[in-house]
Design an enzyme around this catalytic site. Structure first.
Site, short mmCIF file in Angstrom:
data_model
loop_
_atom_site.label_atom_id
_atom_site.label_comp_id
_atom_site.label_asym_id
_atom_site.label_seq_id
_atom_site.Cartn_x
_atom_site.Cartn_y
_atom_site.Cartn_z
N ASP A 298 0.64 11.12 -1.63
CA ASP A 298 0.72 9.88 -0.87
C ASP A 298 0.23 8.66 -1.66
O ASP A 298 -0.97 8.54 -1.92
CB ASP A 298 -0.09 10.02 0.44
N LYS A 390 4.02 -5.02 6.62
CA LYS A 390 3.06 -4.18 7.36
C LYS A 390 1.80 -4.96 7.68
O LYS A 390 1.28 -5.69 6.85
CB LYS A 390 2.70 -2.95 6.52
N LYS A 461 -3.50 8.48 -2.17
CA LYS A 461 -4.41 8.42 -1.00
C LYS A 461 -5.21 9.71 -0.84
O LYS A 461 -6.35 9.68 -0.42
CB LYS A 461 -3.58 8.22 0.27
#
Ligand code: NAI
Ligand code: DG6
Length: 505
Positions: A298, A390, A461
């Site tokens: 990720d 976002k 991540k």
């Protein structure tokens, strides 16, 4: 930059640097620690010949895939574009390798910095040949338009280049991604035979390599976030069991795992940009056998990068984070896919585990397991109107002196894929570089780095680590690790920030 040192040798093909690594061995004696400094000799050998690199993206027609491909083409052909803010030049802002700098030393009392990419020979991103797969058949020009990330004028200028690029048909296992993705799945390899699927993907890779006359290929998953597969040692535990499970088309073999296996079997490293558990133990064994790397999971782009910075600052300052409440809303296809609970769960996990080791390191603030269990909540909402812009809103609540509270409210707005694309590029360039580095410990045989490439954790991540190696999430430690590695390989001195040469000559 040229290093002149008795510990560094360079010929036409290799740069060899000798490095005395200083560490401290700790022994526990009752409630006391005994610290024993030690020195281990390492030699790093970097192949300085730059290969012709091909990259195959799974999910090429998505927001990241189109932004990365278009962004690199804009740089390659120096395409400028206009918006209401004026004329824009292409750049690689957001890329660690292309746009950040490393301190290499001091000139008199001035610190000297050079671009990261100039410390060791690296592939020029503009020379990468791109290809890939998508379950959507749209050419990349139309897909870039669908993504709504890149400015309209630049889209128009890129159209002649991108409309020729069409993703290969892909494997589609609807059970692993959100049902709402079904309407774009018009470019799918038929049938349910997973072994046949694996073989088709393998052939795609071999053909791509041969047709483009490439020295090497790297595969990267930037397709939708899948649900976790139900991991079982009998299905995924070894290379042999995994291949048997693929042969029997086991339902718990995900599309991403098929791609990872295909990459390893074709001698290509594989990077997982999404949070799901693609890189099961059987994949690691296949990679080990093939002598290639796997890395995941990720991409760590905005909100999580900041989180692993802020929490590190607080804990480093002796302040005790008690709660992190993270909201996101976004309106792109990633958000649409994450609106299904099974896919959200994968993302929740990678967004949540990213501070664990930072908290665990400080037993003054967190003396018990219970206290480590802070209130860390992740919310993601799909709001189509926001597109790829976002919004991430985080509240950090920390305990300070004498029971006081310190609260940070952070509001982060960005086009998600404009952060992700340069980061994906870094992953590819660094993975390729690390394929050219070998090391020797205490005059043993030269060996390559471990199969699970945790050196790339700055960009991930939920960084996957070699077994037995603890994961580091702290952003500054992750960056220092990368920076120091390239410096050591180049024969440069690692900076301990004491700056004694500046203070005392
Ligand atoms: P996207 O939804 O725009 O692109 C994904 C693409 O994958 C779509 O074009 C879809 O058709 C395709 N796809 C789905 N299943 C496939 C399969 N089996 N084979 C081939 N193609 C397939 O998503 P976006 O924004 O490009 O993100 C991609 C991934 O990266 C997601 O998993 C996301 O969670 C992850 N990610 C994105 C970040 C960002 O900042 N954009 C940051 C961190 C992770
Ligand atoms: C909503 O959180 C969607 C996700 O795909 C993220 O936008 C993406 O993983 C980036 O997250 P972060 O925390 O690295 O900015």
């Amino acid at each position: 930059m040229k290093v002149q040192s008795t510990t560094t040798q360079q010929d036409d093909h290799f740069l060899i640097s000798n490095y005395d690594y200083k560490s401290t061995n700790i022994e526990k004696n009752g409630d006391k620690y005994i610290a024993k400094p030690q020195i281990t000799n390492f030699k790093f050998k970097t192949d300085t010949r730059i290969p012709k690199l091909g990259v195959m993206l799974v999910g090429w027609g998505g927001n990241n895939g189109t932004t990365l491909t278009g962004g690199i083409l804009a740089n390659k052909f120096n395409i400028t574009w206009n918006s209401k803010r004026g004329t824009h030049q292409p750049n690689f802002y957001g890329s660690l390798t292309q746009s950040s700098v490393i301190k290499i030393g001091t000139c008199n009392t001035e610190e000297v910095f050079v671009p990261f990419k100039d410390v060791l020979p690296m592939v020029n991103p503009c020379d990468i040949v791109f290809g890939g797969w998508d379950i959507s058949s749209m050419n990349l020009a139309d897909a870039m338009n669908r993504a709504q990330v890149v400015e309209y004028d630049l889209q128009q200028k890129l159209r002649p280049y991108l409309e020729k690029l069409v993703p290969l048909p892909s494997i589609y296992y609807p059970d692993f991604i959100a049902a709402n993705q079904g309407d774009r799945a018009d470019n799918v390899i038929p049938g349910n035979n997973k072994l046949e699927h694996l073989n088709i993907i393998r052939k795609n890779i071999a053909d791509f390599k041969q047709q483009n006359n490439l020295d090497k290929v790297i595969l990267l998953w930037t397709a939708n976030t899948e649900r976790f597969c139900v991991e079982d040692p009998n299905i995924h535990g070894t290379a042999e069991k995994l291949l048997k499970s693929i042969e029997s088309s086991h339902p718990e073999i995900s599309a991403s795992t098929i791609f990872a296996c295909a990459a390893c079997l074709e001698g290509c490293s594989f990077i997982n940009g999404s949070p799901q558990n693609t890189i099961v133990p059987g994949v690691i064994e296949l990679a080990e056998k093939a002598g290639v790397f796997v890395a995941g999971d990720d991409f760590k782009t905005g909100q999580t990068k900041f989180k692993t910075c802020l929490v590190e600052y607080l804990v480093g300052a002796g302040i005790k984070p008690k709660a992190i409440i993270s909201y996101n809303h976004l309106g792109n296809n990633d958000g649409k896919n994450l609106s299904q609970e099974s896919c959200f769960k994968s993302k929740e996990r990678s967004k949540k585990t990213c501070v664990d080791d930072i908290l665990e390191s400080n037993k003054v603030l967190y003396p018990t397991e219970e206290e480590l269990n802070i209130d860390h909540t992740i919310v993601i909402k799909y709001c189509p109107e926001t597109g790829d812009s976002k919004k991430a809103m985080d509240e950090y609540i920390a305990e300070i002196f004498l029971g006081g509270r310190q609260t940070f409210a952070v509001y982060n707005v960005c086009e998600d894929s404009l952060l992700a694309a340069p980061l994906i590029m870094d992953l590819l360039l660094l993975c390729e570089l690390f394929e050219r580095i070998q090391f020797q410990k205490d005059a043993s045989e030269y060996q390559r780095f471990d199969t699970v490439l945790s050196w790339l954790s700055y960009l991930m991540k939920a960084p996957k680590s070699e077994s037995g190696i603890t994961t580091i999430n702290s952003l500054s430690r992750q960056r220092a690790m990368l920076e120091n590695l390239v410096k050591v390989c180049a024969g440069l001195t690692i900076d301990d920030n004491l700056r004694l040469e500046v203070r005392y000559g």
